[in-house]
Design a protein around this motif. Structure first.
Motif: not given
Length: 457
Positions: A283-288
């Protein structure tokens, strides 16, 4: 109560006692002279009773409450009734033996014959009833558990003690039946409500050491109950021993795939244990973040596990040797890039603190968390050692994760039961497919998802 006792007594003792009575009458010649049709009538009685006896041994019990509890529950209930019938048969046969044989109430000419035949019929009748009843309970009950099943098998051959164990097992069976009956009635009331039909589909993300298999569901009976109540369920399909970064990429691909298949804007993620960390990173690092409406973590070690801190203190060479064994094993099971050494080290309190600093929560995602706790080391035999190691340092825990470590976002509470067992790290995902008194795991998730629906997710 009296009617139930008479029914059980009749079913249990009718055939053996009737056969004994027929044998006794066969020695009384005057009966055949006075009643010419006695032979036909007695033969008909024997046939009817024999058919009734066979049905009792083979057919599931009739649910007299009229609810649709299913074949498994009715077979289990029939097993309990067979045990009661067998115990009643045993009691009546002991009375018959004392009344007619010890007191010499039978003629000398027929006494030895009746004694032998009665003993054979009584033993055979009791054995069939009790063996069939115990086999049914062992094969169909979810509340007995593995340990209780083993105890029943070994103690069945100890006189007097086996009666106590059987009565205890029958009580558990009755409690399980009441539980299943209430659940069946609840399902009937909810048949058209679809209280789990959320705005966005669910993505259930597993923890470390498992995969989303087709025939052995990591989440036990939970997805089936959610679907029954209207939910749309998908799975994360990440690897068993992948690192957080590696598994987060799998989750990212899975979310995009679900969006493409369904056309939905977002998904609701429910993650257990390490799966919560994998989902947070995605969610926070891969753009989800734009594609995730909510993240619900179950027993996730957001602040690490003290048990892992102890494990990391082992000699590094030994730890890597064990890690290589696990990596080879899970490679054969389908993992493309297993990394037991790194994945387990990420549970340490030091690594978890670093992870929380580098992976902040996304403002547009709703975060909530739940956890459970064991009440004593014997709640779960496989987790008794880590439970004892964590308890003095961090207090209440589920055998792997402390309550404080599992709190993240909006903390919703601790699951346990009113009895001495508690709910372990594996119980919260229905790992053993067992029902525990005072806690309904499938209903727990129904309520969690229904609250997500109420919040508009």
């Amino acid at each position: 109560m009296i009617r139930k006792w008479l029914r059980r007594c009749w079913l249990g003792v009718s055939l053996p006692c009737t056969l004994n009575l027929l044998l006794c009458m066969s020695q009384m010649e005057y009966l055949w002279k006075k009643i010419p049709a006695a032979g036909f009538l007695l033969s008909a009685v024997v046939v009817v009773l024999a058919v009734q006896y066979v049905c009792l041994l083979t057919m599931p019990a009739k649910d007299r409450r009229g609810s649709r509890t299913g074949l498994r529950v009715r077979m289990m209930l029939g097993g309990g009734r067979l045990v009661y019938c067998g115990l009643y048969t045993m009691a009546v046969q002991i009375w018959v033996f004392c009344r007619f044989y010890i007191s010499s109430a039978l003629p000398v000419s027929v006494g030895p014959v009746l004694l032998t035949v009665n003993a054979v019929l009584a033993c055979a009748g009791c054995f069939l009833l009790l063996a069939d009843g115990v086999l049914r309970m062992i094969c169909t009950s979810r509340r007995l558990g593995i340990v209780r099943r083993a105890v029943m098998v070994f103690i069945m051959w100890i006189p007097v003690v086996n009666v106590v164990v059987l009565l205890y097992a029958c009580r558990l069976i009755r409690e399980e039946y009441d539980f299943e009956w209430e659940k069946a009635k609840l399902r009937e009331l909810r048949v058209d409500s679809e209280i789990c039909r959320t705005r966005y589909p669910l993505v259930m993300v597993h923890g470390i050491g498992f995969r989303d298999l087709r025939y052995f569901n990591y989440w036990g009976r939970i997805p089936g109950e959610l679907k029954r109540n209207g939910a749309t369920v998908y799975y994360g399909n990440q690897e068993a021993l992948g690192t957080i970064v590696y598994n987060a990429e799998d989750i990212r691909k899975r979310i995009l795939q679900i969006r493409e298949e369904t056309g939905c804007e977002k998904v609701n993620v429910i993650a257990h244990s390490k799966g919560g960390l994998d989902a947070r990173y995605a969610i926070s690092k891969l753009g989800m973040a734009p594609y995730v409406a909510s993240l619900t973590t179950m027993n996730t070690p957001h602040r690490g596990c003290r048990f892992v801190d102890y494990a990391c203190g082992l000699p590094d060479g030994l730890y890597r040797l064990v890690a290589c064994y696990f990596d080879r094993t899970f490679s054969r099971l389908g993992d493309r890039n297993p990394d037991f050494y790194t994945a387990t080290h990420q549970f340490s309190t030091r690594e978890s603190e670093r992870f929380n600093q580098q992976v902040p929560d996304a403002l547009e995602v709703y975060y909530q968390s739940y956890t459970s706790k064991m009440k004593h080391p014997w709640s779960h035999l496989l987790l008794c050692i880590p439970y004892c190691m964590i308890r003095p340092l961090e207090g209440d825990n589920d055998g792997l994760v402390s309550v404080n470590s599992a709190k993240w976002g909006e903390f919703q509470g601790i699951f346990s039961n009113v009895h001495t067992r508690g709910i372990s790290h594996g119980d919260i995902i229905d790992l053993k497919r067992e029902d525990y008194k005072g806690f309904d795991v499938t209903e727990t998730y129904v309520q969690i998802v229904s609250r997500l629906r109420e919040k508009g997710f």
